[in-house]
Motif scaffolding. Sequence first.
Motif, mmCIF file in Angstrom:
data_model
loop_
_atom_site.group_PDB
_atom_site.id
_atom_site.type_symbol
_atom_site.label_atom_id
_atom_site.label_comp_id
_atom_site.label_asym_id
_atom_site.label_seq_id
_atom_site.Cartn_x
_atom_site.Cartn_y
_atom_site.Cartn_z
ATOM 1 N N THR A 21 28.391 40.063 44.017
ATOM 2 C CA THR A 21 29.634 39.352 43.411
ATOM 3 C C THR A 21 29.804 37.963 44.111
ATOM 4 O O THR A 21 30.211 37.199 43.360
ATOM 5 C CB THR A 21 30.680 40.486 43.020
ATOM 6 O OG1 THR A 21 30.400 41.599 42.415
ATOM 7 C CG2 THR A 21 31.891 39.478 42.285
ATOM 8 N N LEU A 204 32.950 29.747 39.350
ATOM 9 C CA LEU A 204 33.043 31.204 39.706
ATOM 10 C C LEU A 204 34.404 31.815 39.184
ATOM 11 O O LEU A 204 34.277 32.970 39.038
ATOM 12 C CB LEU A 204 32.985 31.309 41.422
ATOM 13 C CG LEU A 204 31.370 31.137 41.831
ATOM 14 C CD1 LEU A 204 31.663 31.000 43.402
ATOM 15 C CD2 LEU A 204 30.699 31.877 41.464
ATOM 16 N N GLN A 207 35.146 33.833 34.287
ATOM 17 C CA GLN A 207 34.378 35.168 34.206
ATOM 18 C C GLN A 207 33.514 35.276 33.198
ATOM 19 O O GLN A 207 32.589 36.097 33.283
ATOM 20 C CB GLN A 207 35.582 36.402 34.064
ATOM 21 C CG GLN A 207 36.529 36.278 35.068
ATOM 22 C CD GLN A 207 36.146 36.375 36.605
ATOM 23 O OE1 GLN A 207 35.327 37.235 36.789
ATOM 24 N NE2 GLN A 207 36.161 35.714 37.387
ATOM 25 N N ARG A 210 30.413 33.864 34.727
ATOM 26 C CA ARG A 210 30.023 34.952 35.822
ATOM 27 C C ARG A 210 29.195 36.059 35.342
ATOM 28 O O ARG A 210 27.972 36.336 35.643
ATOM 29 C CB ARG A 210 31.032 35.146 36.610
ATOM 30 C CG ARG A 210 31.641 34.301 37.525
ATOM 31 C CD ARG A 210 32.621 34.769 38.324
ATOM 32 N NE ARG A 210 32.107 35.642 39.594
ATOM 33 C CZ ARG A 210 32.641 36.079 40.618
ATOM 34 N NH1 ARG A 210 33.919 35.808 40.536
ATOM 35 N NH2 ARG A 210 32.331 36.827 41.385
#
Length: 259
Positions: A21, A204, A207, A210
């Motif tokens: 992550t 980043l 979401q 990502r």
Amino acid sequence: MRFRSTRGASPEVDFETAILTGLAPDSGLYLPVEWPSFSNATLASWTDLSYQEVAARVIEPFAEGFVDLDELESLLAAAYEGFGNREIAPIVDLGDLHVMELFWGPTLAFKDFGLQMLASMVDVALQRHDRRATVVGATSGDTGSAAIEAFRDRDQVDVVILYPHGRVSEVQRRQMTTVQSQNVHAVAVDGTFDDCQDLLKRLLADQTARQAFSLTTTNSINFGRLAPQIAYYIWAVLKVGRGVSFAVPSGNFGNVFSG
């Protein structure tokens, strides 16, 4: 070991999730819930170990449940195989001063210590889950070079590095832009390093992006890069002795924080 965001709004995660992550969903940094400690007796038992063996024992508590000690030693041996000195981080005695040489990696930057190992660990995680990821980073020069060298030619990773056009050294520009690997993408940004960082943070923080691209990062916000760097501070203590003080000639907080 469990990891918690510095902003406290994201659930705790394990080591594998933390390195895949990079930045927590709440934009905080993942740090250990509890920091390990090593007794004097434990440190004394490491005195005659190689650098890779010491590093494996330093990283082991953080990586609990992800890889065991034997796997760590194998990963570290492979990660540092390309270093130009067998001691990996040799220490030169100048009398009252000792200098630890962190420039023996493939791109001559201390960041090779963290990124070569991070790339190996990310590879392990992706292969286990048959996943692909995109590793993104912003650089003023040496992070980009080290990240590209570490992640180049890996089957399940694309690496995208943002760097400020005309504001990196010619050596570093060539290190980033002359790599003949299909998974490497060096992007010149018309602006400063701070502009590159802002773009990275915005990416980043998205979401949707990502999740769509399985984004993680090479910068020192990823604990998987910091953990291997902790090892050379322990290595210095083993070689020089307890009570040592460190002077770190670097503008990179990740180097200082890992100590």
